[in-house]
Design an enzyme around this catalytic site. Sequence first.
Site, PDB file in Angstrom:
ATOM      1  N   ASP A  72       0.915  -1.123   0.107  1.00  0.00           N
ATOM      2  CA  ASP A  72       0.335   0.093  -0.082  1.00  0.00           C
ATOM      3  C   ASP A  72       0.907   1.107  -0.110  1.00  0.00           C
ATOM      4  OD1 ASP A  72      -1.756   2.156   0.721  1.00  0.00           O
ATOM      5  OD2 ASP A  72      -2.765   1.127   2.114  1.00  0.00           O
ATOM      6  N   HIS A  73       1.001   1.889  -1.301  1.00  0.00           N
ATOM      7  CA  HIS A  73       1.914   3.001  -1.240  1.00  0.00           C
ATOM      8  C   HIS A  73       1.664   4.095  -0.324  1.00  0.00           C
ATOM      9  CE1 HIS A  73       5.221   4.977  -3.095  1.00  0.00           C
ATOM     10  NE2 HIS A  73       5.000   4.600  -4.349  1.00  0.00           N
ATOM     11  N   ARG A  74       0.182   4.161   0.144  1.00  0.00           N
ATOM     12  CA  ARG A  74       0.176   5.169   1.595  1.00  0.00           C
ATOM     13  C   ARG A  74       0.852   5.184   2.592  1.00  0.00           C
ATOM     14  NH1 ARG A  74      -6.204   4.634   1.759  1.00  0.00           N
ATOM     15  NH2 ARG A  74      -5.335   2.491   1.943  1.00  0.00           N
TER      16      ARG A  74
END
Length: 448
Positions: free
Chosen positions: A420-422
């Site tokens: 999850d790039h967040r």
Amino acid sequence: MPEIQMPKLSDTMTEGTLIAWKKKKGDQVSAGEVLAEIETDKATMEWESPEDGTLTEIYVQEGGKVNVGDKIAFLRGQGEEAPKQEAPEQKKKSEAAEEKKPQAETEKPVPAEAAKKETAPPQQQGVGAAVSTARAETTQQKPQAREQKPEEARVKASPVARRIAAELGVDLSAVKGTGPDGRITETDVRAAAKTVTAGVGDGATKPQAKAPIAVKPGESARIQLSGMRKIIAQRLVESLGPVPHFYLTIDINAGPLMEAREELKSAGEGADAAKITVNDFVLKAAVMAAVKVPRVNASFDYEAIVQYADVDLGVAVAIEDGLLTPVIRAAQDKTLREISALAKDLAHRARNKRMKPEEFQGGTFTVSNLGGMGIDSFSAVINPPQGFILAVGKVTKIPVVDDCDQVMVGHRMSITMSCDHRVIDGALGAEYLKELRHLLENPALLMV
């Protein structure tokens, strides 16, 4: 003694199916004794009675679907009587009749003079749903002053946009504004209304209902979705839609792992159930790497990144109806053999649908291994709100070049990390995989 209600047996459960009653009407029941078998969206499990008593009433028959919190039975204590329970069909009729009561019975008449002043303009008289939900309010205030939902009150929108949204039945909280500072304009609302007409409403993708596919006898079958399959479909859409996935892949030199496995085997391991498998090594390494790089053991909470103190390891298990991810709690405190034993026990009970709700809820990240099914490599979908998932392929023999530039037979295993790039940036994911590689290529570190 309280009436027995359909329990919430999983974090996503909204309804349950009463598979079987283990007691019949009139039986004495003790607290902790199995009362019924219930199918949730994730598993079928035995449900124990919360108290002692006599099973006086059964309101839901076997095979019936019940919403969480609905009454399903009554356990009568000494001196108690079971209340009358309206049949579900009759209850629905009563509720429908209640909803259809004439307006004159539920609303006070509006004085003629006030009615003239508060008559809706022509463009609002055909609003339909928006007017019907605010009908009681129109007797006391002007239609333009429609009561706003809490989420709408925080939305930036022009007065015209709000009026048009009320007329067209558009939820402002689901509309993206293109005006200054994200302010919603009339154009934004009308564009959203067209999307609703096309079959996408409330800002979320909702495919139009399709007619059942014609099935020719002897050629195919239409399989009804189970509660678990519905939840799997919903969760996948929730994951791949809002969660920005990216993928990192490494090839592990699995030679040392295979050697360690052979050494354990030749040392006279016990029964098959107690054998340490390659997957057990992977699970232990994944946990230890998360301890070394704790920032990956986290999830996105919209207002903050939540970094977990414990590594609660989810282990993907394929079952007949779909997929379960039983969780090994505080896995950082467990040895390789303890993780191995827990993983096997959880997998066995998952396949037999005999898990407790708390055993498959939560988890800070998941490991999914399809190597045993002959898959070389694959990419897995993150299970929200987790920050990543590892997809493990099979160990394959391939020609490799050694340190002396000689071609030799080597063992390689592919592992793909879906992030999850967040929560996890590329460099952080790479740091975690570097540690994971080090541990798997030096399996002695996993046995200390």
